[in-house]
Design an enzyme around this catalytic site. Structure first.
Site, PDB file in Angstrom:
ATOM      1  N   TYR A  64       0.828  -1.200   0.000  1.00 39.99           N
ATOM      2  CA  TYR A  64       0.000   0.000   0.000  1.00 39.99           C
ATOM      3  C   TYR A  64       0.865   1.253   0.000  1.00 39.99           C
ATOM      4  O   TYR A  64       2.073   1.204   0.228  1.00 39.99           O
ATOM      5  CB  TYR A  64      -0.950   0.008   1.196  1.00 39.99           C
ATOM      6  CG  TYR A  64      -0.320   0.387   2.519  1.00 39.99           C
ATOM      7  CD1 TYR A  64      -0.519   1.649   3.073  1.00 39.99           C
ATOM      8  CD2 TYR A  64       0.466  -0.527   3.228  1.00 39.99           C
ATOM      9  CE1 TYR A  64       0.051   2.001   4.292  1.00 39.99           C
ATOM     10  CE2 TYR A  64       1.029  -0.179   4.451  1.00 39.99           C
ATOM     11  CZ  TYR A  64       0.821   1.085   4.978  1.00 39.99           C
ATOM     12  OH  TYR A  64       1.385   1.432   6.173  1.00 39.99           O
ATOM     13  N   ARG A  86       8.224   4.105  -4.829  1.00 40.62           N
ATOM     14  CA  ARG A  86       8.307   3.113  -3.752  1.00 40.62           C
ATOM     15  C   ARG A  86       7.298   1.990  -3.967  1.00 40.62           C
ATOM     16  O   ARG A  86       7.580   0.821  -3.672  1.00 40.62           O
ATOM     17  CB  ARG A  86       8.084   3.772  -2.388  1.00 40.62           C
ATOM     18  CG  ARG A  86       8.296   2.794  -1.235  1.00 40.62           C
ATOM     19  CD  ARG A  86       8.268   3.472   0.116  1.00 40.62           C
ATOM     20  NE  ARG A  86       6.975   4.091   0.395  1.00 40.62           N
ATOM     21  CZ  ARG A  86       6.716   4.823   1.464  1.00 40.62           C
ATOM     22  NH1 ARG A  86       7.662   5.036   2.362  1.00 40.62           N
ATOM     23  NH2 ARG A  86       5.523   5.366   1.655  1.00 40.62           N
ATOM     24  N   ARG A 120      -8.403 -20.561  -1.982  1.00 41.74           N
ATOM     25  CA  ARG A 120      -7.328 -20.274  -1.034  1.00 41.74           C
ATOM     26  C   ARG A 120      -6.213 -21.292  -1.187  1.00 41.74           C
ATOM     27  O   ARG A 120      -6.447 -22.498  -1.154  1.00 41.74           O
ATOM     28  CB  ARG A 120      -7.866 -20.301   0.399  1.00 41.74           C
ATOM     29  CG  ARG A 120      -6.824 -19.930   1.459  1.00 41.74           C
ATOM     30  CD  ARG A 120      -7.420 -20.048   2.861  1.00 41.74           C
ATOM     31  NE  ARG A 120      -6.498 -19.554   3.892  1.00 41.74           N
ATOM     32  CZ  ARG A 120      -5.512 -20.266   4.433  1.00 41.74           C
ATOM     33  NH1 ARG A 120      -5.312 -21.517   4.037  1.00 41.74           N
ATOM     34  NH2 ARG A 120      -4.722 -19.738   5.355  1.00 41.74           N
ATOM     35  N   GLU A 137      12.027   2.172  14.321  1.00 39.69           N
ATOM     36  CA  GLU A 137      11.165   3.263  13.845  1.00 39.69           C
ATOM     37  C   GLU A 137       9.916   3.306  14.710  1.00 39.69           C
ATOM     38  O   GLU A 137       9.764   2.515  15.641  1.00 39.69           O
ATOM     39  CB  GLU A 137      10.801   3.047  12.377  1.00 39.69           C
ATOM     40  CG  GLU A 137      10.133   1.703  12.102  1.00 39.69           C
ATOM     41  CD  GLU A 137      10.052   1.354  10.628  1.00 39.69           C
ATOM     42  OE1 GLU A 137      10.198   2.264   9.783  1.00 39.69           O
ATOM     43  OE2 GLU A 137       9.836   0.176  10.317  1.00 39.69           O
TER      44      GLU A 137
END
Length: 286
Positions: free
Chosen positions: A33, A52, A101, A182
């Site tokens: 995302y 990115r 799946r 971070e």
């Protein structure tokens, strides 16, 4: 007001948006995302986010759903349709679904899923939180090793924010092998004797788009920067601290694990960097 969202080629009312229950983003967090800020109706640092995104897709051997130019058009269209002056555009690309799946990736010709939506955030640039400064706690970093890829595997960062909330703080800084990596959704910095210290880029942290812009602007402003590992103890002894992210820009930090930094108000370097970043970003917004 019902938002208009984008799902696989269609602009739809949010209540009509659908993806398959077999989509790998839902089943395996097999998705990446980006979040792009909007100021004055324009996109901030769009090129950086697009670059990115391509890197994240490549690292996961995932197909790109569209060109950079098409992606820009979708962003702009959603901003227009939803009347966003200040806010965010959230984008997610998943590996899609072949109708069932399976841990094994679907065939290479399975189309990826592309979803975008906006969030209206009036007052994003003049955030009261930035004027007050954030309080953070430190927690153990137990995420997977490829934090440089911006995946949707955000359960532990979400848990970290809840740990902070329970402790009466605003956010958490993650610590691995004794060193700060971070924040839960941002890059972390401290300032001592005028020097900005932050962890260097590696697979251990997200290569923040706002981080890159802020460090460039800091260098242009003749600020001293040192990229190296640092501990929570060092940060607690700092004159000031801050974080950077696409959604909060430069956010001053005024307390770490209950220890007040400076006089307990946003420091001059953090405030100046936020000011410079907003000014320059608005000039270059698309």
């Amino acid at each position: 007001m019902t938002r208009t969202v984008y799902v696989n080629g269609e602009y739809l009312p949010e209540g009509e948006a659908k993806v398959s229950i077999f989509d790998r983003g839902f089943l395996f967090a097999d998705a990446v995302y980006e979040v792009t800020s909007v100021l004055d109706g324009k996109l901030i640092d769009f090129d950086g986010h697009a670059v990115r995104l391509e890197r994240s897709l490549k690292e996961l051997d995932m197909a790109s759903p569209c060109s950079k130019e098409e992606l820009l058009e979708i962003h702009r269209k959603l901003v227009e349709l939803n009347g966003i002056e200040e806010g965010l555009v959230y984008l997610q690309v998943t590996r899609g679904s072949d109708g069932d799946r399976d841990f094994v990736f679907p065939s290479a010709d399975t189309p990826p899923s592309l979803v975008l939506f906006t969030q209206n955030k009036p007052g994003l640039a003049d955030s009261p939180a930035a004027q007050k400064g954030a309080k953070v706690i430190s927690i153990e970093d137990i995420r997977w090793g490829r934090r440089d890829i911006k995946t949707v595997q955000l359960l532990y960062p979400s848990m970290g924010k809840m740990m902070a909330k329970k402790a009466g703080a605003d956010d958490a800084w993650l610590v691995e092998d004794g060193y700060v990596t971070e924040g839960t959704s941002n890059n972390a910095y401290y300032v001592k004797n005028g020097k900005i210290v932050t962890r260097p880029l590696s697979n251990d942290i997200l290569h923040g788009i706002t981080r890159a812009a802020v460090l460039r602007l800091a260098a242009e402003a003749q600020m001293e920067i040192e990229e190296r590992l640092f501990t929570i103890k060092e940060a607690k002894e700092a004159d000031e601290a801050f974080t950077t992210s696409a959604s909060a820009f430069v956010m001053p930090v005024v307390e770490i694990d209950g220890v007040q930094l400076g006089d307990g108000t946003p420091g001059p370097i953090a405030k100046r960097l936020r000011e410079i970043y907003l000014e320059e970003s608005r000039k270059k917004a698309v």
